[in-house]
Design an enzyme around this catalytic site. Sequence first.
Site, PDB file in Angstrom:
ATOM      1  N   ASP A   1       0.832  -1.209   0.000  1.00 53.41           N
ATOM      2  CA  ASP A   1       0.000   0.000   0.000  1.00 53.41           C
ATOM      3  C   ASP A   1       0.871   1.266   0.000  1.00 53.41           C
ATOM      4  O   ASP A   1       1.997   1.251   0.497  1.00 53.41           O
ATOM      5  CB  ASP A   1      -0.905  -0.023   1.243  1.00 53.41           C
ATOM      6  CG  ASP A   1      -2.102   0.902   1.100  1.00 53.41           C
ATOM      7  OD1 ASP A   1      -2.344   1.432  -0.009  1.00 53.41           O
ATOM      8  OD2 ASP A   1      -2.803   1.095   2.113  1.00 53.41           O
TER       9      ASP A   1
ATOM     10  N   ASN B   1     -10.984  -2.475  -5.523  1.00 48.20           N
ATOM     11  CA  ASN B   1     -10.204  -1.525  -6.331  1.00 48.20           C
ATOM     12  C   ASN B   1     -10.840  -1.199  -7.681  1.00 48.20           C
ATOM     13  O   ASN B   1     -10.453  -0.230  -8.348  1.00 48.20           O
ATOM     14  CB  ASN B   1      -8.762  -2.010  -6.545  1.00 48.20           C
ATOM     15  CG  ASN B   1      -7.904  -1.959  -5.293  1.00 48.20           C
ATOM     16  OD1 ASN B   1      -7.027  -2.791  -5.094  1.00 48.20           O
ATOM     17  ND2 ASN B   1      -8.126  -0.962  -4.424  1.00 48.20           N
TER      18      ASN B   1
HETATM   19  C1  IPE Z   1      -5.464  -2.723  -0.356  1.00 47.68           C
HETATM   20  O1  IPE Z   1      -5.111  -1.386  -0.476  1.00 47.68           O
HETATM   21  C2  IPE Z   1      -5.425  -3.372  -1.699  1.00 47.68           C
HETATM   22  C3  IPE Z   1      -4.096  -3.538  -2.272  1.00 47.68           C
HETATM   23  C4  IPE Z   1      -2.958  -3.236  -1.709  1.00 47.68           C
HETATM   24  C5  IPE Z   1      -4.081  -4.103  -3.597  1.00 47.68           C
HETATM   25  P1  IPE Z   1      -6.203  -0.246  -0.639  1.00 47.68           P
HETATM   26  O2  IPE Z   1      -5.466   1.031  -0.667  1.00 47.68           O
HETATM   27  O3  IPE Z   1      -7.093  -0.563  -1.780  1.00 47.68           O
HETATM   28  O4  IPE Z   1      -7.047  -0.426   0.702  1.00 47.68           O
HETATM   29  P2  IPE Z   1      -7.833   0.622   1.586  1.00 47.68           P
HETATM   30  O5  IPE Z   1      -8.724   1.389   0.672  1.00 47.68           O
HETATM   31  O6  IPE Z   1      -6.822   1.491   2.245  1.00 47.68           O
HETATM   32  O7  IPE Z   1      -8.574  -0.220   2.562  1.00 47.68           O
HETATM   33  C1  IPE Z   2      -1.518   0.307  -3.355  1.00 45.94           C
HETATM   34  O1  IPE Z   2      -1.303   1.674  -3.393  1.00 45.94           O
HETATM   35  C2  IPE Z   2      -1.751  -0.288  -4.722  1.00 45.94           C
HETATM   36  C3  IPE Z   2      -3.142  -0.699  -4.971  1.00 45.94           C
HETATM   37  C4  IPE Z   2      -4.140  -0.633  -4.150  1.00 45.94           C
HETATM   38  C5  IPE Z   2      -3.397  -1.246  -6.287  1.00 45.94           C
HETATM   39  P1  IPE Z   2      -2.506   2.709  -3.369  1.00 45.94           P
HETATM   40  O2  IPE Z   2      -2.882   3.019  -4.768  1.00 45.94           O
HETATM   41  O3  IPE Z   2      -3.617   2.213  -2.526  1.00 45.94           O
HETATM   42  O4  IPE Z   2      -1.812   3.960  -2.696  1.00 45.94           O
HETATM   43  P2  IPE Z   2      -2.458   4.962  -1.659  1.00 45.94           P
HETATM   44  O5  IPE Z   2      -3.009   4.150  -0.531  1.00 45.94           O
HETATM   45  O6  IPE Z   2      -3.527   5.700  -2.385  1.00 45.94           O
HETATM   46  O7  IPE Z   2      -1.325   5.821  -1.244  1.00 45.94           O
HETATM   47 MG    MG Z   3      -4.065   2.412  -0.563  1.00 49.84          MG
END
Ligand code: IPE
Ligand code: IPE
Ligand code: MG
Length: 229
Positions: A16, A64
Site C-alpha cells: 500500500d 479496487n
Molecule cells: C489494499 O489497499 C489493496 C491492495 C494493496 C491491492 P487499498 O489502498 O485498496 O485499501 P484501503 O482502501 O486502504 O482499505
Molecule cells: C496500493 O497503493 C496499490 C493498490 C491498491 C493497487 P494505493 O494506490 O492504494 O496507494 P495509496 O493508498 O492511495 O497511497
Molecule cells: Mg491504498
Amino acid sequence: MTENMVVPTHVGFIMDGNGRWAKQKGKPRNFGHQKGAENVEKVVSACFSNGIKYVSLYAFSTENWGRPESEVKKIMDLLYKFLIKYTKTLIKNEIKFMVSGDKGGLSNELRELIVKTEEITKNYSKTLNIAINYGGKQEIVNAVNRIIALGETQVNEETISNHLYTSELPDIDLVIRTSGEQRLSNFFIWQCAYSEFYFTPVLWPDFDEGCLQDAISWYSKRNRRFGKL
Ligand code: IPE
Ligand code: IPE
Ligand code: MG
C-alpha cells in the site's frame, strides 16, 4: 540474516501507499504504481533468499474496481508487463507462480498469460501467490458455493480450506502492510486468522530488503501461542 532468526514460512504483503508516494513527489498516482511494480521483483527475491517459502502479494482487490478507469487500466497493464518480464526469473529461480482471485473478471490477454505462467511453473515449490481481483469474503463465499455444488450439505474448516484459492498453501504467518494503514482490507481473511501483523509507515515503492529484515527480526521476537500457554 543473523542466526537464531525465526523466518516465517508464508509472508503476505499488502503493498500500500503507491498513490501517496507519487503525491509526495508531485507526480500522478500512476507513477507511484509504476514504481511500486518495479519494487516487486526485488522484495520477492529478498524474501526467497531469506528463506521464506511462500510469498503472497495483494495487487488488486475486488474493491479496487471502484477507482477511476484510467488507474485500473494502468494497474492491469503493469501486472501484464510484470508477468511478461518476470517469467524468465520464475523459471530460473524455480518459483511457482499462482494467482488468487476471480480470473474471469480480468481481460482475456491477462487471464491467458496468468494461466500459461501458472502451468509452466506448477511443479516448483517456492511459491509466489499474487492476489488479483481478490476479496477475502468473496473467496469464502465461492468456496462454500463450490462445496454445495458438489452435493455437500455441511462444511467444516478443512472443506472450506480445501476450496480456497490457497488450498495448497499453509496459512499466512506474517502480514506486512506498508503505508501506515492498520487494516486487512479483505486480504486473505481466512488464512490470516492466526497471523502476526507488522505495520510500517514506509510506502510500498520505498520498501526494501532492509525493511524486510526489520520485519523478520520483529517477527522473530513474537511469541506465537495459538491459544495455548
Ligand atoms: C489494499 O489497499 C489493496 C491492495 C494493496 C491491492 P487499498 O489502498 O485498496 O485499501 P484501503 O482502501 O486502504 O482499505
Ligand atoms: C496500493 O497503493 C496499490 C493498490 C491498491 C493497487 P494505493 O494506490 O492504494 O496507494 P495509496 O493508498 O492511495 O497511497
Ligand atoms: Mg491504498
